[in-house]
Design a protein around this motif. Sequence first.
Motif, PDB file in Angstrom:
ATOM      1  N   SER A   1       0.869  -1.171   0.000  1.00 55.12           N
ATOM      2  CA  SER A   1       0.000   0.000   0.000  1.00 55.12           C
ATOM      3  C   SER A   1       0.900   1.212   0.000  1.00 55.12           C
ATOM      4  N   LYS A   2       0.318   2.402  -0.012  1.00 56.05           N
ATOM      5  CA  LYS A   2       1.120   3.615  -0.022  1.00 56.05           C
ATOM      6  C   LYS A   2       1.933   3.748   1.253  1.00 56.05           C
ATOM      7  N   SER A   3       1.506   3.072   2.322  1.00 56.42           N
ATOM      8  CA  SER A   3       2.179   3.225   3.603  1.00 56.42           C
ATOM      9  C   SER A   3       3.054   2.034   3.960  1.00 56.42           C
ATOM     10  N   PHE A   4       3.186   1.095   3.067  1.00 60.79           N
ATOM     11  CA  PHE A   4       3.941  -0.115   3.412  1.00 60.79           C
ATOM     12  C   PHE A   4       4.802  -0.540   2.241  1.00 60.79           C
ATOM     13  N   ALA A   5       6.092  -0.523   2.421  1.00 57.63           N
ATOM     14  CA  ALA A   5       7.009  -0.904   1.356  1.00 57.63           C
ATOM     15  C   ALA A   5       8.176  -1.652   1.964  1.00 57.63           C
ATOM     16  N   MET A   6       8.782  -2.561   1.214  1.00 57.77           N
ATOM     17  CA  MET A   6       9.913  -3.313   1.718  1.00 57.77           C
ATOM     18  C   MET A   6      10.930  -3.502   0.600  1.00 57.77           C
ATOM     19  N   PRO A   7      12.169  -3.070   0.830  1.00 56.29           N
ATOM     20  CA  PRO A   7      13.188  -3.167  -0.218  1.00 56.29           C
ATOM     21  C   PRO A   7      13.535  -4.614  -0.567  1.00 56.29           C
ATOM     22  N   VAL A   8      13.710  -4.865  -1.855  1.00 56.60           N
ATOM     23  CA  VAL A   8      14.190  -6.149  -2.349  1.00 56.60           C
ATOM     24  C   VAL A   8      15.496  -5.888  -3.096  1.00 56.60           C
ATOM     25  N   PRO A   9      16.613  -6.441  -2.665  1.00 56.48           N
ATOM     26  CA  PRO A   9      17.888  -6.155  -3.316  1.00 56.48           C
ATOM     27  C   PRO A   9      17.927  -6.656  -4.751  1.00 56.48           C
ATOM     28  N   GLU A  10      18.669  -5.948  -5.576  1.00 52.18           N
ATOM     29  CA  GLU A  10      18.781  -6.319  -6.989  1.00 52.18           C
ATOM     30  C   GLU A  10      19.420  -7.696  -7.154  1.00 52.18           C
ATOM     31  N   ASP A  11      20.326  -8.059  -6.223  1.00 51.06           N
ATOM     32  CA  ASP A  11      20.955  -9.378  -6.366  1.00 51.06           C
ATOM     33  C   ASP A  11      19.947 -10.508  -6.162  1.00 51.06           C
ATOM     34  N   ALA A  12      18.904 -10.248  -5.340  1.00 47.76           N
ATOM     35  CA  ALA A  12      17.857 -11.253  -5.153  1.00 47.76           C
ATOM     36  C   ALA A  12      17.032 -11.403  -6.418  1.00 47.76           C
ATOM     37  N   ILE A  13      16.711 -10.275  -7.057  1.00 48.13           N
ATOM     38  CA  ILE A  13      15.937 -10.327  -8.303  1.00 48.13           C
ATOM     39  C   ILE A  13      16.742 -11.011  -9.405  1.00 48.13           C
ATOM     40  N   ALA A  14      18.049 -10.704  -9.460  1.00 45.49           N
ATOM     41  CA  ALA A  14      18.916 -11.348 -10.453  1.00 45.49           C
ATOM     42  C   ALA A  14      18.989 -12.851 -10.219  1.00 45.49           C
ATOM     43  N   ALA A  15      19.057 -13.257  -8.954  1.00 43.68           N
ATOM     44  CA  ALA A  15      19.117 -14.688  -8.628  1.00 43.68           C
ATOM     45  C   ALA A  15      17.826 -15.386  -9.023  1.00 43.68           C
ATOM     46  N   LEU A  16      16.692 -14.719  -8.809  1.00 49.16           N
ATOM     47  CA  LEU A  16      15.404 -15.302  -9.179  1.00 49.16           C
ATOM     48  C   LEU A  16      15.313 -15.491 -10.691  1.00 49.16           C
ATOM     49  N   LYS A  17      15.863 -14.550 -11.444  1.00 50.20           N
ATOM     50  CA  LYS A  17      15.865 -14.682 -12.903  1.00 50.20           C
ATOM     51  C   LYS A  17      16.652 -15.917 -13.339  1.00 50.20           C
ATOM     52  N   GLU A  18      17.752 -16.195 -12.622  1.00 47.16           N
ATOM     53  CA  GLU A  18      18.587 -17.351 -12.973  1.00 47.16           C
ATOM     54  C   GLU A  18      17.845 -18.661 -12.756  1.00 47.16           C
ATOM     55  N   VAL A  19      16.991 -18.709 -11.743  1.00 50.08           N
ATOM     56  CA  VAL A  19      16.251 -19.941 -11.471  1.00 50.08           C
ATOM     57  C   VAL A  19      15.358 -20.312 -12.649  1.00 50.08           C
ATOM     58  N   GLY A  20      14.875 -19.316 -13.352  1.00 53.02           N
ATOM     59  CA  GLY A  20      13.990 -19.573 -14.482  1.00 53.02           C
ATOM     60  C   GLY A  20      14.708 -19.915 -15.768  1.00 53.02           C
ATOM     61  N   GLN A  21      16.040 -19.932 -15.754  1.00 53.25           N
ATOM     62  CA  GLN A  21      16.814 -20.200 -16.962  1.00 53.25           C
ATOM     63  C   GLN A  21      17.390 -21.611 -16.950  1.00 53.25           C
ATOM     64  N   ASP A  22      17.348 -22.274 -18.101  1.00 49.60           N
ATOM     65  CA  ASP A  22      17.954 -23.597 -18.211  1.00 49.60           C
ATOM     66  C   ASP A  22      19.448 -23.494 -17.929  1.00 49.60           C
TER      67      ASP A  22
END
Length: 332
Positions: free
Chosen positions: A172-193
Motif C-alpha cells: 500500500s502507499k504506507s507499506f514498502a519493503m526493499p528487495v535487493p537487486e541481487d535477489a531479483i537477479a538470482a530469481l531470474k537465474e532460477v527460471g533459466q535452463d
Amino acid sequence: MQSGISASEELQARFSSLTSSSSTFGLLVTIERESLVPVAELPNSSSSFAENLASLQPHIKPNVALYIILRRYSDAPPFVAVTYVPDAAPVRQKMLFASTRLTLTRELGLENFRETIFVTTPEELSENGFKKHDAHTKIDAPLTEEERTLGEVKKAEQEAGSGTGSREIHLSKSFAMPVPEDAIAALKEVGQDGGRLVVMLKINPETESIELLPDAPSPNSIAELTQVISSTEPRFTFYRYVHTHVGAEQSPVLFFYTCPSSSTNRSIKNRMLYPLMKRAVLEVAEKQADLKVEKKFEVEEPSEITEQSVNEDLHPKTTARAGFSRPKRPGR
C-alpha cells in the motif's frame, strides 16, 4: 494466505443484526474452510463496556486464535475489531489469523470500525488491558485503519540503502519493503535452463528488508532441498525441480513457504511480516524476475516437504470413469 478467504453469508447477516440492534455487545468470529464464520454472540447486559467484557472471558482460550468484534462506542463508528492470537496457538493458525485480519474489517465495512487491535494474551482483553491500550494509542499520531494495522508491522517506511541497489515491494502507499537487486537477479537465474536451482530469501526484522541468503550446495532432489532449508527460521524458497515424469524430463519452478514451530524469532512483528510479504515476494518473482511458479507449498517444518507429496501435487493421478454398462436381461 488471504487468497480465497471471505466473510460467509451467515457472518454478514449476524453483523448486520449487530449493527441494527443494541441488545448485542459483541460477535466472535473464526476461520473455517477458507471462510470467516460467526462463533457466538455476546449479550449487551450493561451500559458499561468494562462490565460487558466479563461475558467475553469464557470464550478466550490460551491456544486458539479468534476474531472479536465489540461494541465500544456510543457514536459512529461504534465497533472495535480485535485479533486475538495467543503464543500457544498453532503456527499456521497464527499466520492465517494475522494475515487475514484486514480482510475481516474490509468485508464487513471499514466504516463500521473505529479501531483494530492485535493482542496475544487474555489479560489484554480485560478492563485494565483496554486502559493500557488507550494510553498507548493517545501517544500515536492519528492513522487510517489500514495504516494502523500495517503500522504494527512496520514502524517507518524503509528507504533504499545507498551502495546496494534495491527495489521496494509495495502493499500500500504506507507499506514498502526493499528487495535487493541481487535477489531479483538470482530469481531470474532460477527460471533459466542451466541456471541456479535454488534461491532462498528471508526477512531481516531489524532493517525490514528482504535478504538473499548465501548460495547453498545445489540440491539435486527434494530430500536434499529440505536439508538446506532452515529448521529454525521462516524462509521463502524458490526451487527448480528437475525430474523425470512418464519418461520426459521436466523442471518446474516451485515455491515453498516454511515457518517452523520452533522459530527462534517468535515476535508478533516477525509473525506478521512473513505472511504479509509472501504474496508480494511472489509478485516480484513473477513480474520483475519473469519467473513462472508452477506450484506453491506452505508448511511449518521443512521435513513436511517430501518428494511424494510434491509429485502428487505436480502430477495428480486421474481415475478413469467406467462407461455405462447395460444390465443383462433376466434369464440370460
